[in-house]
Design an enzyme around this catalytic site. Structure first.
Site, PDB file in Angstrom:
ATOM      1  CG  HIS A 206      36.768   9.013  10.206  1.00  0.00           C
ATOM      2  ND1 HIS A 206      36.443   7.786   9.681  1.00  0.00           N
ATOM      3  CD2 HIS A 206      35.697   9.412  10.914  1.00  0.00           C
ATOM      4  CE1 HIS A 206      35.221   7.452  10.069  1.00  0.00           C
ATOM      5  NE2 HIS A 206      34.741   8.431  10.815  1.00  0.00           N
ATOM      6  CB  CYS A 331      27.628   3.334  11.396  1.00  0.00           C
ATOM      7  SG  CYS A 331      26.129   2.570  10.767  1.00  0.00           S
TER       8      CYS A 331
END
Length: 388
Positions: A206, A331
């Site tokens: 991605h 993240c």
């Protein structure tokens, strides 16, 4: 009337490319399981192997050495383990030496116990300290097992390119293994696993405009391999069991092939946008700090601090202006906190950073909108001596 959005967070995730989407749509017409031996299964297997070749070509590897995973985090947990095999013989890796600016998927140490992980410092410029790394490796006890070194090729926050090949020389000098997180490097700089002298590379779909939920661990050979993280049916030559994420693998391969093309011209265009943006930022707010500007960076990333503006406040302010960017890395399930990268570079815990990251679909209009928003936000800051 809805506010028109501008997406400048390509390092967090790249919008799915049309090429990858169409490849996945076509793959939906293939009903077979790639592990089946009938015609439908063989057709599915052929599609998977084509994608494996496409991904391998992106990093200069042999297709046989690509293991598909659910993403970079799984690949990290797979490769970061004390337990290796050379053929059938067990090989012990006793310590992980990971740079202080690694992604959390590496910093957590995978299957190493916390006491088996040693942090390697970086310089104030945000580049791994090779002298410190060599000192640590020189003091490693070889009788306890092999050392493993993990250094990312491109930092996800600053965009700084790390001296991975030099770190690999040191790792191999002390009979260690070299693991390279190339997630932010893939599609942005030329990659060659052999030129980097890396034993293992980690990449993610991605980040290169492929689908989410698929990545790869790529090895330079298969003589020395980590103990599987996921065991079961023996898929991926026994390195990663479980039915392959077929449609995502096909999209990953298609995206990898596109990102292998026209790299120099794409970087020149994106780099010109980034440089123009930073020049305008400096004109609007001369006190802005652009981290890593003096060092080697990938063309698409600008990581900056505006004194007097908290990172989370800045992220919200840009969002209200219709611009998507990140406060550090994306993240941690949407959490906004102190950047461990800036801390490792010796900056105060009070300093926060905002990251703008561009992609192939970024336009001049996007840059102009970002410049306008930056000027407004910079002008509203509460600085010492300025009335609120």
């Amino acid at each position: 009337m809805a506010l028109q959005r501008t997406y400048l967070d390509w390092n967090a995730t790249a919008p799915l490319s049309e090429v990858a989407r169409l490849a996945m749509v076509e793959a939906f017409s293939l009903p077979g399981n790639a592990s089946s031996v009938h015609s439908e299964g063989r057709a599915a297997r052929a599609a998977v192997e084509k994608a494996r070749r496409q991904v391998a070509a992106l990093v200069g590897a042999e297709s046989a050495h690509v293991t598909f995973t659910s993403g970079a985090t799984e690949a990290s947990n797979h490769v970061l383990t004390p337990d290796y095999r050379m053929g059938r013989a067990p090989v012990m890796v006793s310590r992980l030496y990971a740079s202080a600016i690694e992604h959390p998927a590496i910093r957590e140490g995978g299957r190493f116990a916390p006491e088996q992980v040693t942090e390697v410092p970086v310089t104030p410029a945000g580049i791994v300290d090779l002298a410190a790394l060599e000192t640590l490796l020189a003091n490693h006890d070889p009788a306890s097992g092999l050392p493993m070194v993990a250094v990312m090729l491109v930092n996800n926050e600053t965009g700084i390119i790390q001296p991975v090949a030099e770190a690999a020389v040191l790792a191999h000098k002390y009979r260690g293994l070299m693991v390279v997180d190339a997630v932010q490097a893939a599609g942005r700089i030329a990659l060659d696993i052999n030129a980097l002298d890396a034993d293992f590379l980690i990449i993610s779909s991605h980040k290169i405009a492929g689908p989410k939920g698929i990545g790869a661990l790529i090895s330079r050979g298969e003589v020395l391999m980590p103990k599987p993280l996921i065991r079961g049916g023996g898929q991926e030559k026994g390195h990663r069991s479980g039915t392959e994420n077929f449609h995502a693998i096909i999209g990953f391969g298609a995206a990898a092939e596109v990102m292998s093309e026209q790299l120099e011209s794409r970087n020149a265009r994106i780099g010109a946008f980034r440089d123009g943006l930073e020049q305008a930022m400096l004109q609007a707010a001369p006190d802005v700090i652009i981290h890593g500007a003096a060092g080697p960076r990938v063309a698409n990333t600008s990581f900056f601090t505006l004194p007097g503006l908290k990172a989370e406040t800045g992220q919200i302010a840009f969002d209200l202006e219709g611009i998507a960017l990140s406060a550090g890395s994306a993240c941690s399930s949407g959490k906004v906190g102190q950047s461990h990268v800036l801390t490792a570079m010796g900056l105060s815990s009070e300093v926060g950073g905002l990251r703008i990251s561009l992609g192939p679909e970024t336009t001049q209009a996007d840059i102009e909108k970002a410049i306008s928003a930056f000027g407004k936000i910079a002008g509203r800051r509460k600085l010492p001596g300025r009335a609120a």
